[in-house]
Structures are given as structure tokens and as C-alpha cells.
Motif scaffolding. Sequence first.
Motif, PDB file in Angstrom:
ATOM      1  N   GLU A 162       0.837  -1.211   0.000  1.00  0.00           N
ATOM      2  CA  GLU A 162       0.000   0.000   0.000  1.00  0.00           C
ATOM      3  C   GLU A 162       0.867   1.255   0.000  1.00  0.00           C
ATOM      4  O   GLU A 162       0.632   2.193  -0.768  1.00  0.00           O
ATOM      5  CB  GLU A 162      -0.901   0.012   1.247  1.00  0.00           C
ATOM      6  CG  GLU A 162      -1.935  -1.099   1.258  1.00  0.00           C
ATOM      7  CD  GLU A 162      -2.611  -1.224   2.618  1.00  0.00           C
ATOM      8  OE1 GLU A 162      -2.552  -0.277   3.430  1.00  0.00           O
ATOM      9  OE2 GLU A 162      -3.196  -2.293   2.874  1.00  0.00           O
ATOM     10  N   HIS A 190      -9.678  -1.621   5.453  1.00  0.00           N
ATOM     11  CA  HIS A 190      -8.799  -2.195   6.467  1.00  0.00           C
ATOM     12  C   HIS A 190      -7.935  -1.087   7.056  1.00  0.00           C
ATOM     13  O   HIS A 190      -7.587  -0.131   6.358  1.00  0.00           O
ATOM     14  CB  HIS A 190      -7.917  -3.250   5.794  1.00  0.00           C
ATOM     15  CG  HIS A 190      -7.142  -4.084   6.762  1.00  0.00           C
ATOM     16  ND1 HIS A 190      -5.843  -3.837   7.087  1.00  0.00           N
ATOM     17  CD2 HIS A 190      -7.512  -5.170   7.485  1.00  0.00           C
ATOM     18  CE1 HIS A 190      -5.425  -4.741   7.962  1.00  0.00           C
ATOM     19  NE2 HIS A 190      -6.420  -5.561   8.219  1.00  0.00           N
ATOM     20  N   ASN A 193      -4.970   0.676   5.328  1.00  0.00           N
ATOM     21  CA  ASN A 193      -5.184   1.643   4.242  1.00  0.00           C
ATOM     22  C   ASN A 193      -5.008   3.075   4.740  1.00  0.00           C
ATOM     23  O   ASN A 193      -4.115   3.789   4.263  1.00  0.00           O
ATOM     24  CB  ASN A 193      -6.541   1.459   3.584  1.00  0.00           C
ATOM     25  CG  ASN A 193      -6.710   0.165   2.779  1.00  0.00           C
ATOM     26  OD1 ASN A 193      -7.701  -0.040   2.100  1.00  0.00           O
ATOM     27  ND2 ASN A 193      -5.748  -0.738   2.865  1.00  0.00           N
ATOM     28  N   THR A 238     -14.558  -5.555   2.209  1.00  0.00           N
ATOM     29  CA  THR A 238     -14.408  -6.311   3.455  1.00  0.00           C
ATOM     30  C   THR A 238     -15.748  -6.814   3.999  1.00  0.00           C
ATOM     31  O   THR A 238     -15.774  -7.553   4.969  1.00  0.00           O
ATOM     32  CB  THR A 238     -13.702  -5.459   4.539  1.00  0.00           C
ATOM     33  OG1 THR A 238     -14.471  -4.295   4.765  1.00  0.00           O
ATOM     34  CG2 THR A 238     -12.303  -5.088   4.093  1.00  0.00           C
ATOM     35  N   ASP A 263      -6.725  -2.938  -3.074  1.00  0.00           N
ATOM     36  CA  ASP A 263      -6.195  -3.720  -1.955  1.00  0.00           C
ATOM     37  C   ASP A 263      -6.483  -5.182  -2.251  1.00  0.00           C
ATOM     38  O   ASP A 263      -7.627  -5.624  -2.215  1.00  0.00           O
ATOM     39  CB  ASP A 263      -6.891  -3.251  -0.673  1.00  0.00           C
ATOM     40  CG  ASP A 263      -6.491  -4.059   0.548  1.00  0.00           C
ATOM     41  OD1 ASP A 263      -5.958  -5.175   0.390  1.00  0.00           O
ATOM     42  OD2 ASP A 263      -6.735  -3.564   1.664  1.00  0.00           O
ATOM     43  N   ALA A 265      -6.144  -7.924  -0.786  1.00  0.00           N
ATOM     44  CA  ALA A 265      -6.374  -8.911   0.270  1.00  0.00           C
ATOM     45  C   ALA A 265      -7.545  -9.820  -0.055  1.00  0.00           C
ATOM     46  O   ALA A 265      -7.644 -10.923   0.476  1.00  0.00           O
ATOM     47  CB  ALA A 265      -6.595  -8.212   1.605  1.00  0.00           C
ATOM     48  N   LYS A 290      -1.891 -14.590   1.629  1.00  0.00           N
ATOM     49  CA  LYS A 290      -3.325 -14.862   1.682  1.00  0.00           C
ATOM     50  C   LYS A 290      -3.688 -15.764   0.507  1.00  0.00           C
ATOM     51  O   LYS A 290      -3.711 -16.972   0.643  1.00  0.00           O
ATOM     52  CB  LYS A 290      -4.116 -13.558   1.713  1.00  0.00           C
ATOM     53  CG  LYS A 290      -3.821 -12.816   3.010  1.00  0.00           C
ATOM     54  CD  LYS A 290      -4.596 -11.546   3.200  1.00  0.00           C
ATOM     55  CE  LYS A 290      -4.250 -11.012   4.602  1.00  0.00           C
ATOM     56  NZ  LYS A 290      -4.875  -9.735   4.891  1.00  0.00           N
TER      57      LYS A 290
ATOM     58  N   THR C 315       0.898  -7.514   8.971  1.00  0.00           N
ATOM     59  CA  THR C 315       1.704  -8.726   8.885  1.00  0.00           C
ATOM     60  C   THR C 315       3.171  -8.343   8.989  1.00  0.00           C
ATOM     61  O   THR C 315       3.643  -7.465   8.264  1.00  0.00           O
ATOM     62  CB  THR C 315       1.454  -9.425   7.533  1.00  0.00           C
ATOM     63  OG1 THR C 315       0.111  -9.879   7.515  1.00  0.00           O
ATOM     64  CG2 THR C 315       2.401 -10.601   7.344  1.00  0.00           C
TER      65      THR C 315
END
Lengths: 514, 514, 456, 456
Positions: A162, A190, A193, A238, A263, A265, A290, C315
Motif C-alpha cells: 500500500e 482495512h 489503508n 471487506t 487492496d 487482500a 493470503k 503482517t
Amino acid sequence: MSEAPAPAPPTAADTPTPQQRERATTIFERSVAGRRAGTLPPLDVPERPLDELIPRRLLRESPPELPEVSEPEIVRHYNRLSRRNFDLDTGPYPLGSCTMKHNPRLNERVAALPGHARLHPAQDPKRAQGALELMWRLERALAEICGLEHVSLQPSAGSHGELAGLLLTRAYHEDRGERRTRVLTPDTAHGTNPASVTMAGYEVVKVATDERGGVDLDDLRSKVDVDVACLMLTNPNTLGVFDERIAEITQLVHDAGGTLYYDGANLNAIMGRTRPGDMGFDIVHVNLHKSFSQPHGGGGPGAGPIAVSDRIEPFLPVPRVVRREGADGAGPRFDFEHARPKSIGRLRGFAGNFGVFVRSYAYIASLGSDGLAEASETAVLNANYLLARLRRGRAGRFLPLAFDRLCMHEFVLSGAAAKRELGVRTLDVAKRLLDYGFHPPTIYFPLLVEEALMFEPTETETREGLDALAAAIEEILAEAERDPEILRNAPYTTPVRRLDEAAASRRPVVRQPL
Amino acid sequence: MSEAPAPAPPTAADTPTPQQRERATTIFERSVAGRRAGTLPPLDVPERPLDELIPRRLLRESPPELPEVSEPEIVRHYNRLSRRNFDLDTGPYPLGSCTMKHNPRLNERVAALPGHARLHPAQDPKRAQGALELMWRLERALAEICGLEHVSLQPSAGSHGELAGLLLTRAYHEDRGERRTRVLTPDTAHGTNPASVTMAGYEVVKVATDERGGVDLDDLRSKVDVDVACLMLTNPNTLGVFDERIAEITQLVHDAGGTLYYDGANLNAIMGRTRPGDMGFDIVHVNLHKSFSQPHGGGGPGAGPIAVSDRIEPFLPVPRVVRREGADGAGPRFDFEHARPKSIGRLRGFAGNFGVFVRSYAYIASLGSDGLAEASETAVLNANYLLARLRRGRAGRFLPLAFDRLCMHEFVLSGAAAKRELGVRTLDVAKRLLDYGFHPPTIYFPLLVEEALMFEPTETETREGLDALAAAIEEILAEAERDPEILRNAPYTTPVRRLDEAAASRRPVVRQPL
Amino acid sequence: MLDAIGVRSVDDLFAEIPSALRLSGELDLPAGLSETECFDHLAGLAGRNADAEGELCFIGAGMYDHYVPALVDAITQRSEFLTPYTPYQPEVSQGGLQVMFEFQTAISELTALPVSNASLYEGPSSVASAAYLAIGATSRRRLVVSRGVHPHSRETLRTYARGFGAEVVEVGLEGGVTSGDELERSVDAETAAVFVQSPNFLGAVEDLERLAAVAKGVGALTVASVDALTLGVLRPPGECGVDVAVGEGQPLGGRLDFGGPSFGFFCGTEEHLRRMPGRIAGEGVDADGRRGFVLALQTREQHIRREKATHNICTSQALNALGGVVYLAWLGKQGVVELGELLARRTAYARERLAEVDGVELLHDAPVVREFAVRVDAPVPEVLDRVAEEGIAAGYWLGRECPEYEDGLLVALTERRSRRDIDRLADALGRAISAADGAFPSDSEGKSPRRERVAS
Amino acid sequence: MLDAIGVRSVDDLFAEIPSALRLSGELDLPAGLSETECFDHLAGLAGRNADAEGELCFIGAGMYDHYVPALVDAITQRSEFLTPYTPYQPEVSQGGLQVMFEFQTAISELTALPVSNASLYEGPSSVASAAYLAIGATSRRRLVVSRGVHPHSRETLRTYARGFGAEVVEVGLEGGVTSGDELERSVDAETAAVFVQSPNFLGAVEDLERLAAVAKGVGALTVASVDALTLGVLRPPGECGVDVAVGEGQPLGGRLDFGGPSFGFFCGTEEHLRRMPGRIAGEGVDADGRRGFVLALQTREQHIRREKATHNICTSQALNALGGVVYLAWLGKQGVVELGELLARRTAYARERLAEVDGVELLHDAPVVREFAVRVDAPVPEVLDRVAEEGIAAGYWLGRECPEYEDGLLVALTERRSRRDIDRLADALGRAISAADGAFPSDSEGKSPRRERVAS
Ligand SMILES: Cc1ncc(COP(=O)(O)O)c(C=O)c1O
Ligand SMILES: Cc1ncc(COP(=O)(O)O)c(C=O)c1O
């Protein structure tokens, strides 16, 4: 595991388990003077007094108090400690937004090959052609999956990606002579961000969510202007909701001269179905830990490669991996390229978390194009199946879906009704799940859902596992109806019982006094 | 761990632990049609119908019912199962006669090198020089440790070594034109000794133990005659007692023309202090999985190399490893030798448990001569220390030493007094130790000690571990004074509670019906 | 399962993706490989790298071919450590949380600084993260950095500084170490922090105390990047007036891994605790009063504080940090000193031995502990290629990232490089230099000849 | 500690060893090595072996270079499986005991025989152990063994037979398989058992049913040694009238390990249960009625029955058997069939491909499934040396242990040997045969050139 509810775990009335009786002891507390594990080769050069080599002023006077323990004690200590963890190889771990998919053991094996594990990062690239080729191949695969042509593997995790993306945005605008100051993020974003936005020197502006769980277009329109550098999104977001109006959204921001950041994720929902690049994004980060099966390691390592569009490409971090066709019929040659005048520069040492690249490349090579698509399909199927199970019975009543529609790879329930009607909080439900042998979902995120529970089962969970999870939740809610105290005092069977995080932060003890 | 008694574990009044609540489920019971873990390369040769290649009569009609499970399920299944084991890397494991010493992790690493793990046993010896040299070096080291010049690594474990030794004895006598029929073993002998005697076609004759725990010389004298092929002994014996009159004993048997066999299970007491060969033994087996740190693996693998004297050498199993000086200044060359006319032949396929040899050779190379001697010293010191602790207090009263003298690396207590005075059996004490987090000692062996408990702490246990073990035994005996039922119903905290072995043998269920 | 959901096909679940955005065909990637094929494919790639198992490796420059004890792998490969997420549920994460606490203690002991976090990504980005802390702590935006700091750290600092809106000023070296005079001239009342490294990029041990005093003089923080493995013998930053110490954790039992994953550490004085980046474990008690560990001070972090967080990191490198603390327990109090002494003595030997080689001279004569720099009187890349033909990676060519040291070679020692190995290096280097003519056809690919191992 | 014991020195603890027997000096062994030195020493030795990672390996003859799935290692390396002793305390050994039970179930399924033990040492000694059972069951002492049985098994049987006081008679082959006529002539009323192997040592699939019928005719048992990995496609011994099936477990996920440790399996009909050698796990219940597993039928075993035990075995191969059952779960019901089919088809392809090579002809044309035998019209050792120079281990020279097949070569396939590899073998073999002149200087030591891997 079956459809039948799990047998009832013990309650507050019960006595401690053996693990609970054993007081936590640190490796420092096991130290006994004179013991040691490690052995070193004997001195084979002249034994010069140290202060002849280095001025005494620069030398340490008394040795650091590292533990003095033997190898068997170390093994026992950490093996026992390990059993105080719940892990993905023990049972379902439906932690939303974290994509706790199985970590194939092959990946650990190939990462440990000496040609990878003992390859020095400053080795001359011509003697590290295999490593460079692997990186190049991984870049190509990620470019294809993201629908964006240019990839840098360098960032160390999602949040690092990011930051990279925002610095790229800054460089891109500065290169055009623009100075933009604000970055838009939805309220479902999240935490990394907005934190990244600040670190990159921008101001955060929040965009609201509409009643279907997508971006509130009116709110967005009202906030997009020439000061906006970027909109950061994830899609599905999300909430596990795919924003159908994504093309409109990206158009809006592009028209105002901003960049679109994706993002990654939540990439696990869409591999082989749709691509961020095709949706109009300029910059994507991918969490290799992930969607691409790098084990989470209890909090890392990971890697956060970024894929970008043509106009962002000149600014990518250095070094870049390049492939050159061989002269006179020889095979291609790979190299690092440093001289990139517009590059934002380095984000870290050497060329990234290569060991993670090996694992993720092995994962992609194992699954192939069809396997990746199937992974996403099954992830979405599993999430919808679990959701269907949780729409029934007590869960449907006390933990309803926050935004009532089909979900993608994850979904968010609200514990507001449970709190109101049963007097138990989402935290209590989560803690009680521990007694049933499940890791709880992500809780209290996204922030806009009251008492949120965010479930992401992933494609590697079995139907039996999902059934058992749903049955456990049903049973827990039945317990709450009978006696909410059961939940409020949970867990009972874990190595320690409920811990007070706030107290531990008030007077923090962050190291052992020695 | 400290001198303080361990906190009291729960008793019968308590509820089951989470592991106990989970019913044991086999991998077959997790099977779901159509699932799979393993993947195979695609067919790259013509797809011929199988019955064109092999007559249908020789083909299987319906596939074997192997489990149908995914990789994550396999990992979870066996990881969970593993946690239903107590292991040496969790806590003290003073199992007498078993030498549960720490298994260094380096050994696993070197055993896994492709040059070892993927070396085909039928590789041409000239392309396996490293492996042959390793075997040769291990043979030399064992010869030196045993004080007997000739070694065969071939036997797969101790009992295999015993059988080899007895077949060597037979061949030796037959070569001299003698036919002997009996083999002497002391009444303290391990069960494998008499069982091996029978398999080798001899009759077992028991020799009594004297009041100091050694061989009863009078009894021995009365039994040694020209029909006696061999006396099998271990020294220190299974009582942990060193027989000072060993020279006299070996002389006696030699004078009658018999061979002397040394059961090397107790070698860990004497490395670098004395040697079976020097005591007069002709044949020794060594348990690499005891003194030489091969992990026990829950019941193997091990290896039981034998070392023998000159007169036995011609009969050693084939193939033998030979070292030949290189011609014209080249290095030495290693080879397998098969043509040995007097050899008893093979005892198994290929050349033995090479992977075990690698681990044990690494162990010997790591410790060196001084390290091995120190290992034995510490093993004996630890045993005597634990014994001293157990001579005090309740243990000294209810579990006295069977033969009251200093011990070597292990010692045997008798639970006769505890049974008489407290009404608890050795079995009950052992089961209760499980609740305290210790593996019990070996029990009910050797047979001549009533209610025997045989402790062997080994050199890798710490003093704190021994103190904690002694404290736990003291506490358990105190519990027995208070209420013997606590012990009789133990254990309480293990994955299952006391199991009925006899019942499971009456109507044995030895496989899962599918 | 579709029935339970109430859809007809899996495609229905993706119906919300507008058809214009749906991928028409399959991804353009190869078909999946079976496990054995995949292993062979990756082993084939790995076989085209010259690794330190096959080559005698004297390359350092921030990462070192130390021996990784077998138990480090055995422990870090346990599922219970390998596969969980960040410990958000402390009741079932006591293993990981206690490891963090032990790690923090070990790093704090090594550096003699009271508070440590539980890891950052790696070395250079930890340096940049320290700048963020310094800017926050001082409200100043000028960063003064010694050219003794690793070029990767300096470059990373510059990259991040653009985001921080900060200016970066460099200070040169003198006799191998940071020029005190130039540093004094460079700092001012706008200086947030001074960045130094010890041993520095040329292997020289810096006088941290002297440098920190200069920073303190203008109210700036001192950030020292240190090699934790040398802290058994070198004076720790906490005893030199350093405010924040950071570093690359790879030397502490980490694999080389072509540069990562490893871990960064970050520690400082008590006053900076609440500005620290990353996870921090703290000791606490459970509902029954039992000792336990939790994530402490989470209000610093992005998931709670979002745009006001002290850092964006989520993480991190927990598993590598576990490897680090296991390594330090393995090495132990005696071992860390002995290893430091062994390195210092072998480095001294190697430095002298190489200085005797024709065409080699020292680049500086400042004290060194595990790595040293020489000048080579021949084109360094060519010399390296020639020595590689003998199965030796002679070191790191300084000219690769520092044009001012075009003829510089950085040579690193570890406990794996014996005196015999050093002698081999010296001899090979001598041969290579005298043979060098600038015309070495240096692009023969692939692995150098396997180092001949001698079964001693 | 000495104080607590009441002695002055450690030497006092050894006082009972008569001084004449005490070792005067130290053992004559090298001094101990540090971990890194020890690793290098062993890696050096390992580097002097030509292993199947570097060579294209077509050697079989009882052990095969199958792919060992990564999860087999991951599970067998867990401390909880790696380090315990034999499960004498079932309450804390449920993991190991259940694994044995699962193993027994899997082997029983594969062989279609109802009872299996939990492992023996390895293949050949399991054959010999079956003789002990047969002698006990029949009270006869004549053992008839096909020459199709692996020479190691036959030799081991002879070695053991001397202890059993039994006679061993061999039966020859005809067209690659056991001669039925000769077998009929060889069995008699004194025959305890007939020993056969399928696929046999020459790779041929035997007609077990026909052979077992001959044994049954004289009241002898049939003992079949089988390759469990082929039982996804081959008719299982339990459906052929076989009484006892044994075999080498290495192909089921075991390392080659230069021949061991692997495991042997041993299974049979119900009536032999109480004569079986080795550990057997059984299902039972605990004091609370919970399902659990125990060592069943211990009264067969040496630690209870001593000289009357059914066998002397104690330590067996539990960890390898665990690897076997994990492998079988990984392969699964579909995989075991698919793998068998893949092997059969590749073997057919390779057999045809090699038969086309000048100077190569089939040694027999009986059906084969994973290995086949050819005759080579040139000295086989020389041909093998030449092919090894190309990084290929072409197979097993039959003349090494069977003088009757001086010109024989046994070639084995696994899923790791692709069609391309087979083509390479055929080509290399052709070149080697035409070049062979009996004068190849074949003792150049060490590793063959590393197989060139192609990153596909
Ligand atoms: C939606 C989302 N974005 C970003 C991140 C940050 O990724 P990382 O933890 O790799 O820095 C996460 C991970 O938790 C996430 O779930
Ligand atoms: C004294 C003694 N002898 C022999 C043996 C048999 O050794 P193994 O189990 O290796 O066959 C043992 C092992 O239990 C033993 O303790």
C-alpha cells in the motif's frame, strides 16, 4: 465431524486443564549458568587478545544475559509452547479478511532447497539465474491474474505494498507537475489503508457505504476533485460484497485525474473470474500470504507484490527483474535493473522476500490456471454454504447478515441482536467458540457493522468442517439463551482463560527483567 | 521446574478434557468419495487398456478402500493424533532399558540430504563411495567402543543382532564340528534374549541371580557344560548392576567352549570406561536407537550392529564393507564383499538401516571420544542422583531399591512395600505419573523383582527434571496414603483413561471394517 | 451445497460481476503440475543458482552465511508456529505471544535498550521506520545519515522520506568511519535524527558514543543500525547514548533466502515505547490470575488507530523472529561472546592474509569484527568471475552500489569459513588478479563447480 | 549432585568396574565436531554418492525412486511421532497406537487379507519370519521357494532356516515366472510353505492363484511377497488363496536411504492371527467407555512369552509404517489405481522402446507392471558405467546376484521417470552398447555429472 452438535464443553464449574496448571515459564527462566546448546568450531587462527583488534572503548564489558540452556531443553520449551497455539493444521480457522487457506507442505520443501535457502542475495545475477527466472515467472503470473502488465515483487507485506502504491501515485502526479493532497478510502477499509495514506504524506478522506454494502456513489461524487490523488478500494470489499458499479467508480476517479488502488487482500474471491486491471485499477497489491498460500507464521512473513498499469510503470521500485533474449540462439538471460531514473527507489534491502516467492510460485505452478479458478469458486461456494447454514436457526435470528445478499468469499454477520436480546457480545461468542475447538471469525471489523463477525472459510475447508462450525454456533447461542454467563466467562479449556489486554497496556511489561 | 512438588492434578471428580471429549476418529472414517490429496503426472505414453498389458485374471476387480481425503485433512488428522502421544521432546521419559536420550536435530538434517535419502541401495558401490565410507567409519568407531575388532552393521535392531549372534555361534561351533544345544540366559534377561535363542534353534537355560544382583556363580558353574553354546549377558545388567566378577564368568564359559554374547542395550553406562571385548565377550550387539541417539519413532526404526572377536569374524553376515588402499597413491576405495564362504549369509535386504547409520555416525562424530565418555558419566551420575532422591521420604519407604548398592545408568525399585502397605500397585503409581506430566519408568521388568519400577534417566535429562520427577513420586505416594483410589483410577487427564488391554485381546479388533 | 444455498450453479454465485468485467477465457497460465513435477521444476530452477552449499561464500554486505542450527528449522516448521495468524485471540495464541515476549527480551538484552518490538520486515525498512518515529518525536523533518549506513538503508530512507515530507542529508566517511567533523557541520536544530551503522557498510566499528553525542547536542535522536550478532563483543547501542537501535535479523539463525524473509528489529529507550511501530507483546494475567501474554499497546496500531497509527505495519515477520530467539537460546550467553571473538579473530587473520596478496590493499584500517574492505588492483567483476570458476564467491563488489569504491571488495567471515578456506581464498584471489586482463568472457551461466568437500 | 549421592567424584560411581577391565586412556576416536563442522563432514560424504536427485535412476530390484510427498516428511518429523518409545503406556500413546491400527487396516485392504501386524523390519526378513509362522502352524520343516523370489529374501530365508532347522528347496522359472511343473514336483507332505513373489524379481506378474493351489494340495501354506504399490491394479493375494502376504514397504512413501530403514508388512488369514510376529494394535475402550487403542495379543510377544514367543522382534519400524499410512492416505483410493495404471503403461512403453535398441532383447515376455528384464549384448557393468557418464543409472545388473543372468538388466519405472526420460535412457543405452568394448576404465570415483534439469 457430522451434522450433530458438538458435545458440550465444560463450563466455569470445571477445574483447570493440565496446561492451565503449568505456569508459563520463559526460556530465560530455564537458564542455568554454564549450560549451552550451540557448539562452534575451534579457533583455527592466532588467538589475539580482542582489545588488540578493537579498542577497548568499543567493546562490551559484560555479556548479554542470553539464556543458558541445552538443546533438549530448547526443543522441549518451544514444543510445549507451540501446543499453546491454535493453528490452521488443527481445525477450522475462518478468520475473515485473512484467507486462512491450507499451506501445502511441498512449498516448504522447495523453499528449503539449498539453491534457494542458501543463495546469497548479493550473488552475481549471472550466477543466480534460477532465482531471477523464478521471480520473473512469478511476476508474469501475478500480472496475468491481476490484469496489469508490470509487477514489482519487492514489498514485504500488504501494508508495504500500500505504501509503495501511494508513493507511486505521488511520483506519478509529481511527474505530471501535480501536487494532490487527499486519498479516499471507504469506511469499510482495512486499518492499514488509512495508516499507509498518512505515512505517504496524504490526508485520509472517508467515503460512505450504501445500503447494499457498496460504495455510496453520491458521497464519492461529492468528494472526488483535483486534490484527490487516489481512491483505495477492495472489491469484493471487506463485507464480502462485490460492487457491481465498480466501472462507474473507477471512471469517476480517473476522470478527476486520480489513481485507483486495489487492496488485493480479497483477491481470493475472483481469481480467474475477473481482474482488478479490467475493472480499471492502476495499482494492485497482492498478499502472497493470503491468496497464494504462504503460511502466516503467527504474524508473518508475507509478501505484498504490486502490479501496475503502463502509466505507473516508470515509477516502480528498483531493482527490477528484466529478461533479455539471448544472443545467437542462447536461452534468455535474467538480470536486475537499477538504473530507472523515475523510480521511487527502494522500499527495503535486496529484492524482496524471495523465500515467500518460492512458495507462492510453487503454489501457482501446482494449481495452474484451472486450479486457481477452482480455488476461487470453492472459496465463494464455501462462504455461501456457511452463510446459508447460519441463516437458519438461532444464528439467523441473533446473528443476522449485515448486508442481506449473496456473498463472495466472506461475509459479515452482526451480533447486535444477540447483544440486545441475549445480553452476549460478539466477543463472548468468539471466546466460547474456542472451547468448541474452532478459531473464531474476525470480530469488530469492519467497523461500520455493529458487533461484527466476519467469516472467511476459504476453499480448503471441508463441508463437514463448515457443518460442525455452524452447529457449534447454534449450540453456543442455545447456551446463551439458557445462561449468558456461560459465554461471558468463556473460554474455559484454553491454556489461559480470558486475558485483560487493556490492563496489560496500562502498565506494560514488555520484557523480562533479568 | 523446581524442588517444590508439582501442583496437584485433578482427580476422578473432574470432568473430561477437550481431547477426551473428542471421539477417536480414524482416517478411514474421514473419507468422502471423490476427495484426494496426491496428484500424479499426466499419462505421457500411449493409453493402452490395462488388460491388454496384463491378463484380466491377474488384475484387481475393485479398488482397495483406501481413504479419500484432501491434504489439509491428512495434516490435521495426523497432527491431532500426534498430540495424543507423550514424547521425549515434551518431558522426562525415564523408561528403564530404553535409553531415552535426546535426539539431536542435526542428525535428522544430515539423514535427509539427497546424497543419503535418495541413494539407491543397488547403486554401484563405486558411485556410492561416501555411503560406504560412512559405514566403514561407523564400523571402526563401534569396534573401538566395544573393544572387538570386526563389525557388521546389518542387523535391523537389537533382537535381530541377537539372532545374528546366535547364528554366528552355531556356525562357529559347526565349523569346529560341534553341535551344542543350549544357551544360558540370566533370569534378569530381556525377553528378546530367550526368544532369539528359540528362533536360533537352541534351548534356553536360565541362570539365577545372586543376592547382590549379579550372576549366581554356583548356579552358573552347575549349568556350564559341553552342550552349552553360549551365555548371553548384559553388564551392567537390567538391574543396573555391574557384575564385578565378569572376568571369572567369561572365563568359565570359554573354558567349556561356549561363546559369550553381550546384549549391548546397556552400553550407555560404560562408553569410554570399559569395553565388552575387554571383559571377554565374543559377540556384542549395539542398539543404535539407544546409546547412539537414533530416535525411537514410537517403536522403531533402529539398528543392531554386531561387533565380534577374531574367531567369530569369518562367519559374519554378507555383504561386508571393505576398504582397500588405493593403488598408485590414490585414496582408499570402499566396496561390498559378498564372497565369504563361511558367512552365515544375509539377515535382510541390502546392507542394513543406512539412514540410522547416518544419524548415529553424526552423533559419534559430534561427541567424539571425550563426549561419549562424558555421556556415560553423566548417565550414571543422573541415575545415582535420582536414586539418591528416591531413597529419601516416602519413596525410600514404599519403593525401596531392589538390590541395595550404587547403580550404573539405571536402577530398579520394588513396589512390593507400596502394594502391601498402601494397597497400590506399581501400575497405579505409573498411571498416576501420567497425570503429573511424566512418562513412567519401565514396570514389571526385570521379572525377578516384585512390582518392579526401572528408572533410566539418561544423560540428557536435567537436574531440575529429576528433582521434579522425584517430587512427583513423593506427592503421589502421599496421595496414596490419603486415598489409594486416587491412584487406582488414574490417569484422569490423558486423552483416554485407563485402557483394558486384556479385554482388547480377548476379542481382538485389529482393523477397521470398511 | 448449491441446494442449501439456493442457487443452481457456482456461476450464479458470481452473477454480480458485470459481464463486461468477466474474464472471457481462462487465465493465460500453464496447467497445474503434480507434486513430483512441481518439485522437479523448482529443483531445476534452484539448481541454476550458485549457493553457499556449493560455493565457498565470503559475501556479506548485510546478510551472512552463518550456520542455521537444525533445531531452528525443526521448531519453526512446527504447524503450531508455521500456520496461525497474528495472535488476535490471545487465549489460543500463548505460544506465539510468549515467543514475542522472549524475543523482545533477547533483543533488549543484546542492545541494552529497554524496549523492543516483536519484529519489523527487515533491516533497511526498519531504518526508514525509525525516521517516522523520530519525526513524530521531534516534530522536525531533517534526517542526517552517515554514508557508513548500508546503501539499501539509505535508499529506502530516501524513498520513505518523500512520503514523510522529510529531507535527507548524507555525511561522508573518513578513514572508514563516519566523519565526526562533517557530522557536526551537518546537524542543526531542524535535525530529527542522525543515522549511523556499526559495524558500518565497510565493516568498520563506529564509535557510537561519540556520534550520539553530536546528535544529542542539537536535540536530535540517534538511530543506530547494528548487527545483533556482533553484540556479544561490541559495546551495545544502549550503552552509547543511542535512542533507537534497529537492524537486520538474518544473521541470527536466518536463511540467506536470496534476501528474505528475515526480520528487522526495533528497540529504543523507554520514552519511545508508545511511538514504536509493530506488534509488542506484554505480560498480563487471565481471569483466574494466571500468567499470560497479550498484544500490548494496540492503540498504537493501524487496526485500532487507523490514520493516526504510529505505523502501517500489520503482517510482520513473526516466524523469522521465532527463529531468531531459538537461535539466540541455542547460542546462549557464552556462545554469543565466543562467536564474536571467533569472527573478530578470523576476520583479523583474513584481513592480514589478503593484504599480503599482490594487488590487494586495505581500503581502510579502522577496527573490524566480521567483515572488511580491500582495494583490488584489477577490475573487480572480472576477478570475482575468475575466482568463481574455482568455486569461491570472494565477496561483494563495492562498486556495484557505491561508485566511489569502484575497486572495492567487501569480504565477510562466518564460523563456517575456516582458516583453510581463507587461505584458499587468498590464493585464488592472487591468481585471479595476476591473470586479470579485462577480457574475461564472464557470462558463462550457471552454477560454479561444486566445492570439493573433504571428509575429514 | 555428588553430595546428594554421597560420593566424592564421578569416578567413585564406576568403582565397581575391576581395574583390570577399565580402559586406560580415552577411546581412540576423533575429537567431537561442532554442529557446523559435523554437517559439512556428513554433507561431504553424501556428496560422494550418485543419488537419484542428481541421476536419472531406473534402478529398482526391490526399492524404487518414487516421489515421497512433502507431507510424509512433515508428519513423520513431528517430535510427537519421532521420539516416543514403543507404546507401552497406551493412555499417552493413542497417537501411535491409532496409527498402527490405521496401518493394519490399509495393508489389510491392499492385500485383501483380514489381519495385518503393525510392521516388521523390512522385506526379506519378513519372508523369513513367515517361514517361522509356517513351521509353527504346520509342524513341518521343508520350505519351497521360487527363484522368482528376490535373492535377498531367499538368502535371508536360508540364513534363518539354519536356526529353524529347516530345509530350503528352490524352484526355477519358466518364461519369467515360477515353473508350475517344477513346483508340483518339489512340494510334498513335509512342505511347510511355498514362497513366491509377485511381481517377481524379474518383474513378471505371477499367477498366485495357480501357485497357491499347488501348495494347498499338499497342505502347505502359501507365502506371497508382494509389492503393495502394485495392488491398486494387481489381483490381491487375499483373493488368490494366499495364506500369508509379506513385503517391503519402501515403495509406499519411503526414502531409498541406501536400503533402509523402511518397513516390512506381514498379514494373513484370520487363523494365523495368534501366531503373527510383531506388534498388533487393537481397538478397545477406556474406563469411561471411550474408544481407544492398545497393543493387542501381547501374549504372543517376547516381553511376555519369552522363549515361547511367536517371534523375537521388539523394536520394529513404527515411524516408517506411519510414513506408509500417510502415503496411502495421500495417494488415496483413486490414486493407487491411477498410479498402478501409469506404471504399467510407462513400463510397457519402456519395454518396447528398449527392445528396439540394437543389442537389447527381452529376457522374458511375461506380463509386467513396473519393472522388466532385458538381455544386453555387451558386458552389462561396462554398459552401466558408460550410461552413468551421461547421468543415468540404467538399471540393476542381474548378474550381480544371479549368475544365470550375467547379461541381464532389470529396469524399473516410477511416476518420476517420464517418457522423455525413457527416451533418453534408450538412446544412451544404444550408444553405450555400440561403444562397449570391454575395456572401459570404469573406476572413476564419485558422483556422475548432475542431471541437467529443465525448467519447463
Ligand atoms: C483487507 C486487508 N487489507 C490489507 C491488509 C494488510 O496486509 P498485510 O497484513 O500483509 O500488511 C489486510 C491484512 O490483514 C487486509 O485484510
Ligand atoms: C536389555 C535389552 N535387550 C535387548 C533389547 C532388544 O532390542 P531391540 O528392541 O532393538 O530389538 C532391549 C530393548 O528393549 C533391551 O532393553
